[in-house]
Design a protein around this motif. Structure first.
Motif, short mmCIF file in Angstrom:
data_model
loop_
_atom_site.label_atom_id
_atom_site.label_comp_id
_atom_site.label_asym_id
_atom_site.label_seq_id
_atom_site.Cartn_x
_atom_site.Cartn_y
_atom_site.Cartn_z
N UNK A 1 10.86 12.24 49.25
CA UNK A 1 11.15 13.32 50.17
C UNK A 1 11.23 14.59 49.61
N UNK A 2 11.00 15.69 50.46
CA UNK A 2 11.02 16.90 49.85
C UNK A 2 12.14 17.83 50.79
N UNK A 3 12.87 18.74 50.06
CA UNK A 3 13.64 19.43 51.10
C UNK A 3 13.79 20.85 50.47
N UNK A 4 13.53 22.02 51.18
CA UNK A 4 13.68 23.42 50.64
C UNK A 4 14.81 23.88 51.06
N UNK A 5 15.79 24.51 50.36
CA UNK A 5 16.98 24.82 50.86
C UNK A 5 16.90 26.24 51.58
N UNK A 6 17.75 26.43 52.52
CA UNK A 6 17.58 27.87 53.17
C UNK A 6 17.71 29.12 52.51
N UNK A 7 18.39 29.10 51.27
CA UNK A 7 18.37 30.08 50.38
C UNK A 7 17.05 30.40 49.82
N UNK A 8 16.45 29.41 49.41
CA UNK A 8 15.15 29.66 48.75
C UNK A 8 13.91 29.91 49.78
N UNK A 9 14.37 29.35 51.01
CA UNK A 9 13.10 29.69 52.05
C UNK A 9 13.33 31.22 52.29
N UNK A 10 14.71 31.83 52.35
CA UNK A 10 14.80 33.05 52.71
C UNK A 10 14.41 34.17 51.65
N UNK A 11 14.43 33.69 50.44
CA UNK A 11 14.03 34.32 49.20
C UNK A 11 12.48 34.52 49.25
N UNK A 12 11.91 33.27 49.84
CA UNK A 12 10.29 33.38 49.82
C UNK A 12 9.91 34.06 51.02
N UNK A 13 10.57 34.35 51.98
CA UNK A 13 10.26 35.30 53.16
C UNK A 13 10.54 36.74 52.50
N UNK A 14 11.24 36.97 52.07
CA UNK A 14 11.66 38.39 51.33
C UNK A 14 10.51 38.59 50.57
N UNK A 15 10.03 37.84 49.53
CA UNK A 15 9.08 37.99 48.66
C UNK A 15 7.89 38.40 49.43
N UNK A 16 7.58 37.51 50.60
CA UNK A 16 6.33 37.65 51.17
C UNK A 16 6.25 39.34 51.80
#
Length: 87
Positions: free
Chosen positions: A54-69
């Protein structure tokens, strides 16, 4: 009709390398670009307690990715992940 996407060689190489380094665990990350072009891939940690299946992305990492975008004037297009030893 299904949408057609174009993925850059750079993004393909990032995904392939991440999958190879992560094996035997699933890798995951975020696809960035401007539709219909995927220009980059961000590698993120797999925080799943069962990373071999399985894979799981933390909410924190996802939000950081959105900020990078946002900083790069790109959009989050999607998520990528591997399937290790899938039949």
């Amino acid at each position: 009709m299904s949408p057609t996407f174009t993925i850059s060689l750079q993004a393909q190489e990032i995904i392939t390398q991440h999958a190879m380094i992560s094996y035997p665990f699933e890798c995951c990350g975020i696809l960035l670009g401007t539709l219909p072009n995927i220009s980059d891939a961000l590698v993120l940690p797999n925080v799943s307690p069962r990373p071999k299946r399985h894979f799981e992305i933390s909410a924190r990492d996802y939000l950081q990715a959105e900020s990078t975008a946002d900083r790069r004037n790109l959009n989050v297009i999607g998520i990528f992940h591997s399937h290790c030893d899938a039949p």
